[in-house]
Scaffold this motif. Structure first.
Motif, PDB file in Angstrom:
ATOM      1  N   ILE A 463      -5.938  -0.913  12.598  1.00 27.88           N
ATOM      2  CA  ILE A 463      -5.305  -0.782  11.282  1.00 27.88           C
ATOM      3  C   ILE A 463      -5.616   0.565  10.645  1.00 27.88           C
ATOM      4  O   ILE A 463      -4.960   0.965   9.676  1.00 27.88           O
ATOM      5  N   TRP A 464      -6.624   1.272  11.174  1.00 27.08           N
ATOM      6  CA  TRP A 464      -7.006   2.572  10.620  1.00 27.08           C
ATOM      7  C   TRP A 464      -5.874   3.586  10.718  1.00 27.08           C
ATOM      8  O   TRP A 464      -5.773   4.496   9.895  1.00 27.08           O
ATOM      9  N   ARG A 465      -5.010   3.423  11.706  1.00 25.26           N
ATOM     10  CA  ARG A 465      -3.936   4.409  11.895  1.00 25.26           C
ATOM     11  C   ARG A 465      -3.045   4.516  10.659  1.00 25.26           C
ATOM     12  O   ARG A 465      -2.644   5.609  10.258  1.00 25.26           O
ATOM     13  N   ASP A 466      -2.741   3.378  10.043  1.00 26.22           N
ATOM     14  CA  ASP A 466      -1.857   3.383   8.880  1.00 26.22           C
ATOM     15  C   ASP A 466      -2.607   3.127   7.575  1.00 26.22           C
ATOM     16  O   ASP A 466      -1.982   3.042   6.508  1.00 26.22           O
ATOM     17  N   ALA A 467      -3.926   3.016   7.659  1.00 27.28           N
ATOM     18  CA  ALA A 467      -4.727   2.754   6.463  1.00 27.28           C
ATOM     19  C   ALA A 467      -4.603   3.844   5.397  1.00 27.28           C
ATOM     20  O   ALA A 467      -4.702   3.533   4.209  1.00 27.28           O
ATOM     21  N   PRO A 468      -4.408   5.128   5.748  1.00 25.29           N
ATOM     22  CA  PRO A 468      -4.271   6.134   4.683  1.00 25.29           C
ATOM     23  C   PRO A 468      -3.204   5.800   3.647  1.00 25.29           C
ATOM     24  O   PRO A 468      -3.382   6.086   2.464  1.00 25.29           O
ATOM     25  N   ALA A 469      -2.093   5.201   4.072  1.00 26.57           N
ATOM     26  CA  ALA A 469      -1.065   4.811   3.105  1.00 26.57           C
ATOM     27  C   ALA A 469      -1.588   3.722   2.175  1.00 26.57           C
ATOM     28  O   ALA A 469      -1.297   3.713   0.968  1.00 26.57           O
ATOM     29  N   PHE A 470      -2.350   2.803   2.707  1.00 26.68           N
ATOM     30  CA  PHE A 470      -2.980   1.744   1.917  1.00 26.68           C
ATOM     31  C   PHE A 470      -3.980   2.342   0.935  1.00 26.68           C
ATOM     32  O   PHE A 470      -4.020   1.974  -0.241  1.00 26.68           O
ATOM     33  N   PHE A 471      -4.769   3.294   1.407  1.00 25.06           N
ATOM     34  CA  PHE A 471      -5.756   3.940   0.539  1.00 25.06           C
ATOM     35  C   PHE A 471      -5.068   4.743  -0.572  1.00 25.06           C
ATOM     36  O   PHE A 471      -5.556   4.797  -1.701  1.00 25.06           O
ATOM     37  N   ASP A 472      -3.946   5.377  -0.244  1.00 22.31           N
ATOM     38  CA  ASP A 472      -3.185   6.097  -1.270  1.00 22.31           C
ATOM     39  C   ASP A 472      -2.698   5.135  -2.352  1.00 22.31           C
ATOM     40  O   ASP A 472      -2.715   5.461  -3.547  1.00 22.31           O
ATOM     41  N   SER A 786       1.792  -3.033  11.012  1.00 19.46           N
ATOM     42  CA  SER A 786       2.193  -1.976  10.089  1.00 19.46           C
ATOM     43  C   SER A 786       3.076  -0.996  10.839  1.00 19.46           C
ATOM     44  O   SER A 786       3.088  -0.958  12.075  1.00 19.46           O
ATOM     45  N   ALA A 787       3.819  -0.182  10.066  1.00 21.34           N
ATOM     46  CA  ALA A 787       4.838   0.647  10.718  1.00 21.34           C
ATOM     47  C   ALA A 787       5.027   1.968  10.002  1.00 21.34           C
ATOM     48  O   ALA A 787       4.994   2.029   8.767  1.00 21.34           O
ATOM     49  N   ILE A 788       5.226   3.015  10.790  1.00 22.61           N
ATOM     50  CA  ILE A 788       5.671   4.309  10.278  1.00 22.61           C
ATOM     51  C   ILE A 788       7.147   4.447  10.637  1.00 22.61           C
ATOM     52  O   ILE A 788       7.532   4.304  11.807  1.00 22.61           O
ATOM     53  N   ALA A 796      10.194   8.585   6.757  1.00 22.04           N
ATOM     54  CA  ALA A 796      10.603   7.898   5.530  1.00 22.04           C
ATOM     55  C   ALA A 796       9.409   7.318   4.793  1.00 22.04           C
ATOM     56  O   ALA A 796       9.389   7.272   3.562  1.00 22.04           O
ATOM     57  N   GLY A 797       8.413   6.860   5.543  1.00 22.57           N
ATOM     58  CA  GLY A 797       7.229   6.298   4.906  1.00 22.57           C
ATOM     59  C   GLY A 797       6.482   5.380   5.839  1.00 22.57           C
ATOM     60  O   GLY A 797       6.893   5.136   6.984  1.00 22.57           O
ATOM     61  N   THR A 798       5.345   4.878   5.343  1.00 20.50           N
ATOM     62  CA  THR A 798       4.526   3.919   6.081  1.00 20.50           C
ATOM     63  C   THR A 798       4.611   2.581   5.375  1.00 20.50           C
ATOM     64  O   THR A 798       4.357   2.477   4.175  1.00 20.50           O
ATOM     65  N   LEU A 799       4.973   1.554   6.117  1.00 22.25           N
ATOM     66  CA  LEU A 799       5.098   0.204   5.571  1.00 22.25           C
ATOM     67  C   LEU A 799       3.973  -0.659   6.119  1.00 22.25           C
ATOM     68  O   LEU A 799       3.856  -0.831   7.336  1.00 22.25           O
ATOM     69  N   PHE A 800       3.166  -1.194   5.196  1.00 21.36           N
ATOM     70  CA  PHE A 800       2.010  -1.987   5.636  1.00 21.36           C
ATOM     71  C   PHE A 800       1.938  -3.338   4.949  1.00 21.36           C
ATOM     72  O   PHE A 800       1.006  -4.103   5.200  1.00 21.36           O
ATOM     73  N   ALA A 801       2.893  -3.636   4.057  1.00 18.36           N
ATOM     74  CA  ALA A 801       2.805  -4.883   3.302  1.00 18.36           C
ATOM     75  C   ALA A 801       4.191  -5.446   3.030  1.00 18.36           C
ATOM     76  O   ALA A 801       5.188  -4.716   3.010  1.00 18.36           O
ATOM     77  N   VAL A 802       4.215  -6.743   2.798  1.00 14.91           N
ATOM     78  CA  VAL A 802       5.451  -7.423   2.411  1.00 14.91           C
ATOM     79  C   VAL A 802       5.992  -6.773   1.135  1.00 14.91           C
ATOM     80  O   VAL A 802       5.216  -6.455   0.239  1.00 14.91           O
ATOM     81  N   VAL A 823       4.975   0.985  15.477  1.00 15.20           N
ATOM     82  CA  VAL A 823       4.354  -0.262  15.029  1.00 15.20           C
ATOM     83  C   VAL A 823       2.994  -0.421  15.707  1.00 15.20           C
ATOM     84  O   VAL A 823       2.872  -0.333  16.933  1.00 15.20           O
ATOM     85  N   THR A 824       2.002  -0.684  14.868  1.00 12.83           N
ATOM     86  CA  THR A 824       0.630  -0.849  15.347  1.00 12.83           C
ATOM     87  C   THR A 824       0.208  -2.301  15.182  1.00 12.83           C
ATOM     88  O   THR A 824       0.402  -2.896  14.117  1.00 12.83           O
ATOM     89  N   ASN A 825      -0.384  -2.857  16.231  1.00 10.62           N
ATOM     90  CA  ASN A 825      -0.803  -4.264  16.178  1.00 10.62           C
ATOM     91  C   ASN A 825      -2.288  -4.373  15.840  1.00 10.62           C
ATOM     92  O   ASN A 825      -2.979  -3.362  15.613  1.00 10.62           O
TER      93      ASN A 825
END
Length: 882
Positions: A463-472, A786-788, A796-802, A823-825
């Protein structure tokens, strides 16, 4: 010259006005504190400079603002590399960490111990956590006691000592026989004829509790937190270590939740009790031990509980705070678990900290729910103890230990984390600390070094790969929630004395996070009623009620926070001083509402109907409101299945407002209208989404309009032409897949794909015709996890949540388009394969690595967790309807 000066002054005023206007409609600065922080476990303090830099740089790149160092037990087989806590070498590593963190724009906090609670090798048995041991003897009139007055528990031999021996009869005052007991336990006393006596001996013993999960150099007895001199001696080791090594003090010191099990006494308790309560506790041992069976017993137990709470506050929390301040350092404390008034204990420190523990069952469509879970113990009613203390005392931050045991290991997604964090934001938290990340050397084999109760916010987790978007997202949200001042509606008196009196049973009463909801259901039920009616509140204790004043009919607390009214729950044991203060506040013009005289939801709705937040009361959403200089700040989240596309009445007045989307960083002027004197804002919000609204009471701010969208009914589903290949995978997967339909990659008939972790690139090309006046929204459906998203080569962006949706109109083109989704599992399938193959990765000492039920279960029984892009993938056409 005069004209020139006037000209320059006019330009300066114009520039200042422009900056001021811009600050009204722009995002606040993302400070170090606005970013999420993390607890950072040092296993065995087995750290080196190269890997400290490696770890800190990884955290910094992802968007972590700071770390809190908590040393723990170490990795098996590396004992020679362990570094003793506070040793010269350990202090050198701390100093290096502080320098590196500063270079990276981060800060370092530090636990005032290893593991938890405070304790260690310097804590002598005399200074260790203390407990009372009561033993009873029966003695008939005219007889002597043949039994020796010695402690029965063999583990206490040589440790426990007799503090009091009291004799009680039905008709006489209690007798103190302590000085009639010889050193060998023989009682030199005969009961008077005709009177039967009960003898109660108080032995002062020791819990013998050792520091939990202690690191090398930190093992030893847990401290007696009620003993002021012992507490002072405990902090001397830090004074010596920092002075001897000339090490700078950290940003802040931390104390974990109070888990001093059975520490119900301290040597000076009887004297303190008599001084504070005005009578001798030893005269009432029978009542103390009667579990509140009578009113007299309940009164004595309540007085004991108040005394212990006072001593904990004054002898530990205040001493620790004063010590930290003497070094120019702040402190951060988890008061829950303490045997005292949680509000007062939280309020003493600089940063009160709550915690989440488990997962909440949100009714959000599409939110992934795991079959393995622990129900969250931390409802908003519980989280509010910390935020209330911060609000009424004017403290800027309420922190949280965040996402502890959110799910089972290796199965936590960012999509599960977001609503949990949104709930904490709506409860007053504005300074998140993940629980957490483990220092792990770069060369460590996957999964690296791990701590058993962690959500694992670390680079070795996929999940670290897309975590920066979550942290932002967190940083943007907290940048607003750390600004302004609290604006909750009511103060709710916390009936501590009723709680102490009414909770019968053992005299010792710690308020653990897991039990508070069940222990005081009437109070928490009232909290939920008030909040569900559309209002927010903070708790206030007897102590802080005494420093509350009235200005223009409003209540103002010590921290200069203002409230509309004071609500008094049904209570029978409010102290006289508190009742007098309540009456004084009423006479000065404050509104006081008594729950035993009226129905609270009805009463507050009647008096404060214009202040009701309809988004909560009618729509079931969550929000928190703060004040800024010219209006209000709202954090708004929809954490249930109720999509919003309508005018929403606000509980405050506004001339204009600006939306800020913390997921994307976009902002725009909201549609606001006045409806018969009531402010309404047009809001569109899907389940799982959140937004920030900044309102302006009297100012019509200028900004680009926020775009509202209406579906036209046209929708394109991208079913065909999908290919998939892995850009990262362990084990490696070289195959390219033509996908007849979207499904979990674990179902593609490839054995490797049932046990890999990584990132798959999904691609398709499609013809599209777009209209210039329309927007187009891409929906990914079910994403694991999660997905870039890239459209025609542009991100376009990183999607990590509903709801896993994003607008892509600017990136689409007429004709052929390419859609690429990375997509990262989760790492769940990988770790399950490790256990099936017998790979030894549980390499840690002490508790090693347990599952969510604290059992040493292996994960080889797990079925493959769905992975990848499950869809359906659609592009919806939208009409802008501003």
């Amino acid at each position: 010259m005069k004209r020139y000066c006037i000209f320059l002054f006019a330009i300066a005023c114009s520039l200042w006005s422009g900056c001021k206007a811009n600050s009204d409609t722009s995002w606040p600065e993302i400070t170090q504190e606005a970013k999420p922080w993390t607890r950072w476990w040092w296993l065995g303090s087995d750290v080196d400079s190269v890997n400290l830099t490696y770890n800190l740089e990884a955290l910094s790149r992802a968007g972590i603002g700071g770390v809190e160092i908590t040393p723990l037990y170490g990795v098996k087989g590396r004992e020679s590399s362990y570094i003793d806590y506070l040793s010269p070498r350990w202090m050198a590593m701390l100093a290096f960490t502080e320098v590196e963190a500063q270079r990276l724009g981060m800060s370092v906090d530090m636990n005032n111990g290893t593991g938890w609670p405070f304790g260690g090798p310097e804590v002598t048995i005399e200074d260790a956590a203390t407990k009372a041991i009561f033993q009873e003897y029966a003695l008939k009139g005219g007889q002597s006691l043949s039994e020796l007055i010695l402690v029965n528990d063999k583990k206490q031999h040589g440790i426990a000592y007799l503090d009091k021996l009291m004799a009680y009869s039905a008709s006489n005052s209690p007798l103190d026989l302590t000085n009639k007991v010889s050193a060998d336990g023989k009682l030199d006393w005969k009961a008077p004829q005709g009177k039967d006596y009960k003898l109660i001996a108080l032995f002062i013993g020791k819990t013998r509790q050792q520091v939990k999960r202690a690191a090398p150099g930190g093992q030893g007895y847990v401290l007696d937190h009620l003993n002021k001199e012992a507490v002072k001696r405990y902090f001397e080791k830090f004074d010596k270590a920092f002075a001897a090594n000339n090490t700078p003090f950290p940003h802040s010191f931390f104390n974990d939740s109070y888990e001093v099990y059975g520490g119900d006494w301290t040597p000076d308790l009887l004297n303190e009790f008599e001084h504070r309560r005005g009578y001798r506790l030893q005269d009432c041992f029978p009542e103390l031990l009667a579990n509140g069976a009578t009113e007299v017993s309940a009164n004595v137990i309540s007085d004991y509980r108040e005394t212990v709470g006072d001593m904990l506050k004054e002898n530990f929390t205040q001493v620790w705070t004063d010590w930290a301040h003497s070094h120019g350092v702040s402190n951060r404390n988890q008061a829950h678990g303490s045997p005292g008034n949680l509000l007062d204990l939280y309020a003493i420190v600089d940063i009160p900290e709550c915690e989440s523990f488990g997962i909440t069952d949100f009714d959000i469509p599409g939110l992934r729910k795991d079959s393995i879970f622990k129900r969250n113990d931390s409802s908003p009613a519980i989280l509010k103890y910390a935020s209330s203390a911060a609000h009424i005392t004017g403290k800027k931050y309420t922190s949280s230990e965040t996402l502890t045991w959110l799910t089972e290991h290796f199965r936590t997604s960012l999509s599960q984390a977001k609503p949990e964090i949104d709930l904490m934001f709506a409860s007053g938290v504005n300074h998140l600390f993940f629980h957490g990340a483990t220092y792990s050397p770069k060369e460590a084999a996957w999964p690296g070094w791990k701590f058993y109760a962690s959500v694992d916010m670390s680079p070795t987790n996929t999940i670290w790969r897309d975590a920066p978007a979550f942290f932002d997202y967190i940083a943007r949200t907290q940048s607003f929630l750390q600004s302004g001042t609290p604006d909750n509606d009511f103060l709710l008196y916390f009936p501590m004395y009723d709680i102490w009196h009414n909770l019968r049973g053992n005299y010792f009463l710690p308020f653990a996070i897991h039990n508070v909801l069940h222990e005081i259901p009437e109070f928490t039920g009232l909290v939920e009623q008030i909040m569900n009616t559309g209002y927010d509140l903070d708790y206030i204790s007897d102590h802080f009620l005494q420093t509350t004043t009235v200005e223009k009919g409003l209540l103002k607390t010590e921290g200069r926070t203002v409230y509309k009214a004071l609500i008094i729950p049904s209570a029978k044991h409010i102290p006289d001083a508190t009742l007098a203060q309540i009456e004084k506040l009423k006479q000065q013009g404050a509104t006081v509402i008594f729950a035993d005289k009226t129905d609270i939801p009805t009463e507050i709705s009647s008096k404060y109907n214009n202040n009701k937040e309809i988004f909560i009361s009618e729509k079931g959403g969550k929000l928190i409101r703060r004040k800024h200089d010219t209006g209000h700040i709202y954090f708004i989240a929809m954490l249930k299945n109720n999509p919003i596309d309508e005018w929403i009445t606000l509980g405050t007045s506004a001339t204009s407002a600006v939306f800020f989307d913390p997921m994307t960083g976009k902002s725009g002027k909201a549609n606001v209208r006045n409806n018969n004197g009531i402010t309404e804002v047009y809001l569109q919000l899907q389940p799982g989404e959140s937004i920030i609204l900044k309102t302006f009471t009297d100012k019509d701010v200028q900004a680009e309009n926020w775009n509202y969208y209406q579906p036209t009914g046209k929708k394109t589903e991208l079913k065909e032409g999908w290919t998939m290949r892995f850009i990262e995978s362990t084990p490696q997967v070289d195959s390219h897949f033509q996908l007849p339909e979207l499904a979990s990659w674990t179902e593609l008939g490839n054995d490797t794909l049932t046990k890999n972790m990584g990132t798959a690139l999904y691609e398709t090309t499609f013809d599209f015709k777009k209209e210039s006046d329309k927007e187009y929204r891409l929906s990914l459906g079910d994403v694991r996890e999660s997905a870039i998203v890239k459209v025609n080569g542009k991100k376009a962006g990183t999607l990590f949540a509903v709801p896993f949706e994003i607008n892509i109109g600017d990136l689409l083109q007429n004709g052929k388009n390419t859609l690429a989704i990375e997509v990262t599992n989760l790492p769940a399938n990988r770790i399950a394969d490790y256990d099936r193959r017998g790979v030894e990765w549980r390499i840690f000492n002490e508790i090693n690595f347990v599952n969510i039920t604290y059992s040493p279960t292996k994960y080889d029984i797990w079925e493959p967790v769905p992975s990848g892009l499950l869809g359906p993938i659609t592009i919806k056409e939208l009409r802008i309807k501003n």
